[in-house]
Design an enzyme around this catalytic site. Structure first.
Site, PDB file in Angstrom:
ATOM      1  N   HIS A  84     -12.813   3.140   2.174  1.00 23.93           N
ATOM      2  CA  HIS A  84     -11.888   4.198   1.782  1.00 23.93           C
ATOM      3  C   HIS A  84     -12.662   5.393   1.211  1.00 23.93           C
ATOM      4  O   HIS A  84     -13.862   5.316   0.988  1.00 23.93           O
ATOM      5  CB  HIS A  84     -10.890   3.659   0.753  1.00 23.93           C
ATOM      6  CG  HIS A  84      -9.898   2.707   1.344  1.00 23.93           C
ATOM      7  ND1 HIS A  84     -10.053   1.337   1.285  1.00 23.93           N
ATOM      8  CD2 HIS A  84      -8.742   2.918   2.023  1.00 23.93           C
ATOM      9  CE1 HIS A  84      -9.030   0.753   1.894  1.00 23.93           C
ATOM     10  NE2 HIS A  84      -8.222   1.687   2.344  1.00 23.93           N
ATOM     11  N   TYR A 129      -0.666  -0.559  10.074  1.00 26.12           N
ATOM     12  CA  TYR A 129      -0.858  -1.189   8.766  1.00 26.12           C
ATOM     13  C   TYR A 129       0.382  -1.002   7.901  1.00 26.12           C
ATOM     14  O   TYR A 129       0.853  -1.934   7.236  1.00 26.12           O
ATOM     15  CB  TYR A 129      -2.088  -0.581   8.079  1.00 26.12           C
ATOM     16  CG  TYR A 129      -2.398  -1.143   6.724  1.00 26.12           C
ATOM     17  CD1 TYR A 129      -2.817  -2.466   6.580  1.00 26.12           C
ATOM     18  CD2 TYR A 129      -2.294  -0.366   5.571  1.00 26.12           C
ATOM     19  CE1 TYR A 129      -3.118  -2.989   5.331  1.00 26.12           C
ATOM     20  CE2 TYR A 129      -2.593  -0.878   4.318  1.00 26.12           C
ATOM     21  CZ  TYR A 129      -3.000  -2.192   4.207  1.00 26.12           C
ATOM     22  OH  TYR A 129      -3.297  -2.709   2.964  1.00 26.12           O
ATOM     23  N   LYS A 150       2.960  -3.826   6.199  1.00 25.41           N
ATOM     24  CA  LYS A 150       3.251  -3.894   4.763  1.00 25.41           C
ATOM     25  C   LYS A 150       4.746  -3.751   4.473  1.00 25.41           C
ATOM     26  O   LYS A 150       5.285  -4.414   3.580  1.00 25.41           O
ATOM     27  CB  LYS A 150       2.444  -2.830   4.011  1.00 25.41           C
ATOM     28  CG  LYS A 150       0.955  -3.151   3.915  1.00 25.41           C
ATOM     29  CD  LYS A 150       0.738  -4.435   3.143  1.00 25.41           C
ATOM     30  CE  LYS A 150      -0.708  -4.803   2.972  1.00 25.41           C
ATOM     31  NZ  LYS A 150      -0.887  -6.068   2.235  1.00 25.41           N
ATOM     32  N   SER A 177       0.849  -1.190   0.000  1.00 23.34           N
ATOM     33  CA  SER A 177       0.000   0.000   0.000  1.00 23.34           C
ATOM     34  C   SER A 177       0.881   1.235   0.000  1.00 23.34           C
ATOM     35  O   SER A 177       1.984   1.223   0.562  1.00 23.34           O
ATOM     36  CB  SER A 177      -0.887  -0.003   1.245  1.00 23.34           C
ATOM     37  OG  SER A 177      -1.376   1.292   1.516  1.00 23.34           O
ATOM     38  N   SER A 178       0.369   2.315  -0.569  1.00 24.50           N
ATOM     39  CA  SER A 178       1.162   3.549  -0.644  1.00 24.50           C
ATOM     40  C   SER A 178       1.375   4.179   0.734  1.00 24.50           C
ATOM     41  O   SER A 178       2.201   5.081   0.870  1.00 24.50           O
ATOM     42  CB  SER A 178       0.480   4.559  -1.573  1.00 24.50           C
ATOM     43  OG  SER A 178      -0.829   4.848  -1.124  1.00 24.50           O
ATOM     44  N   CYS A 179       0.654   3.705   1.759  1.00 28.04           N
ATOM     45  CA  CYS A 179       0.834   4.281   3.096  1.00 28.04           C
ATOM     46  C   CYS A 179       2.159   3.867   3.728  1.00 28.04           C
ATOM     47  O   CYS A 179       2.501   4.324   4.821  1.00 28.04           O
ATOM     48  CB  CYS A 179      -0.325   3.898   4.008  1.00 28.04           C
ATOM     49  SG  CYS A 179      -0.326   2.176   4.506  1.00 28.04           S
TER      50      CYS A 179
END
Length: 295
Positions: free
Chosen positions: A166, A123, A127, A94-96
């Site tokens: 989201h 999270y 990842k 994920s881009s987070c």
């Protein structure tokens, strides 16, 4: 959403020997269950798209669950892929994972160069651990395990839950219900100024299929459009597509999250892949899917 998109893509390309399990059929958090599944099925290629996911509220509320459950899923699947001689595995992140205040657009080398966004830190850490685990198995055991980092996704079979969805599907639901109930206004969390990038899930599936054939390196690769817009402009776009005629208000007392999260997709473009579905077209397709399944 992502798993079903990849499944559709593989079917479209002529693959028929596809092994899937729903979360009800196979609990990927359970080590023994995953061990038994791999021993029985012996898959050759694995797309690891399963995760416990949610929006800003869910990430901040269920911090322990997001860290523990995602680590369990990744650890079990990646280790069993190694143990059972899987030819290639793709881990989806994920881009987070990027630092909250990383330079924009986000280049792959910015990983671990700063502090994470606090609301989704558990999270993100899970990842990041998945990326590093894939790399570690590559380094120690010569496994062809690759990682990709998709930007914000939306599309068919999205999650429209009032609390756990989201931003894009949440706005589709909000505007649809406001239109049906003839509300005078729709209130949106935050200031509306943060900028976000959105990729149609079937485009992601197309990129994953492409990279399974053309990418075999350590580290990870961004998957996105390289284009973003403000949450306010996204809301206006969705409002127009759905046909809500009331007013928009923004609640600045609610958290905005990261100011901007635009992916640098120059490496992906250099390999020869670009997205096909424009945002307005994709939202129309997603809204049609929402109407068929939720109205």
């Amino acid at each position: 959403m992502v798993g079903s998109a990849i499944y559709r893509k593989l079917q479209k390309e002529g693959y028929s020997n596809l092994i899937t399990r729903t979360s009800a059929e196979l609990d990927l958090r359970n080590q023994q269950s995953v061990t038994d599944f791999f021993a029985t099925e012996q898959p050759e290629y694995v797309f690891l798209a399963a995760a416990k996911v949610g929006g800003i509220i869910a990430n901040n509320t269920y911090r322990a669950d997001f860290l523990y459950e995602n680590l369990c899923i990744q650890n079990n699947v990646i280790h069993q892929a190694y143990t059972n001689g899987v030819k290639k595995l793709m881990f989806l992140g994920s881009s987070c994972i990027y630092p909250k205040l990383a330079p924009q657009p986000l280049k792959e080398e910015y990983l671990l160069t700063g502090l994470l966004e606090e609301t989704n830190e558990p999270y993100a850490i899970a990842k990041i651990a998945g990326i590093k685990m894939a790399d570690a198995y590559r380094a120690q055991y010569n496994c062809n395990f690759i990682s990709v980092m998709p930007t914000n996704l939306y599309g068919y079979n999205d999650n429209y839950h009032p609390q756990n969805s989201h931003v894009l599907p949440a706005l589709i639901r909000k505007f649809h219900e406001a239109k049906v109930n003839q509300h005078a206004e729709v209130n949106i969390w935050g200031s509306g100024t943060p900028m976000r990038e959105f990729l149609f899930a079937d485009d992601l599936a197309d990129a994953c299929y492409f990279l399974m054939q053309n990418y075999n390196e350590a580290g990870f690769l961004n998957i996105g459009t390289g284009e973003d817009l403000t949450i306010k402009d996204l809301a206006i776009l969705i409002k127009d597509i759905i046909g809500f005629e009331g007013e928009l208000t923004f609640d600045s007392s609610k958290p905005d999250g990261t100011p901007r999260k635009l992916m640098d997709v120059s490496k992906l473009h250099a390999l020869g892949w670009k997205h096909k579905v424009a945002l307005e077209e994709g939202i129309k397709l997603a809204y049609q899917d929402f109407l068929e399944k939720h109205s």
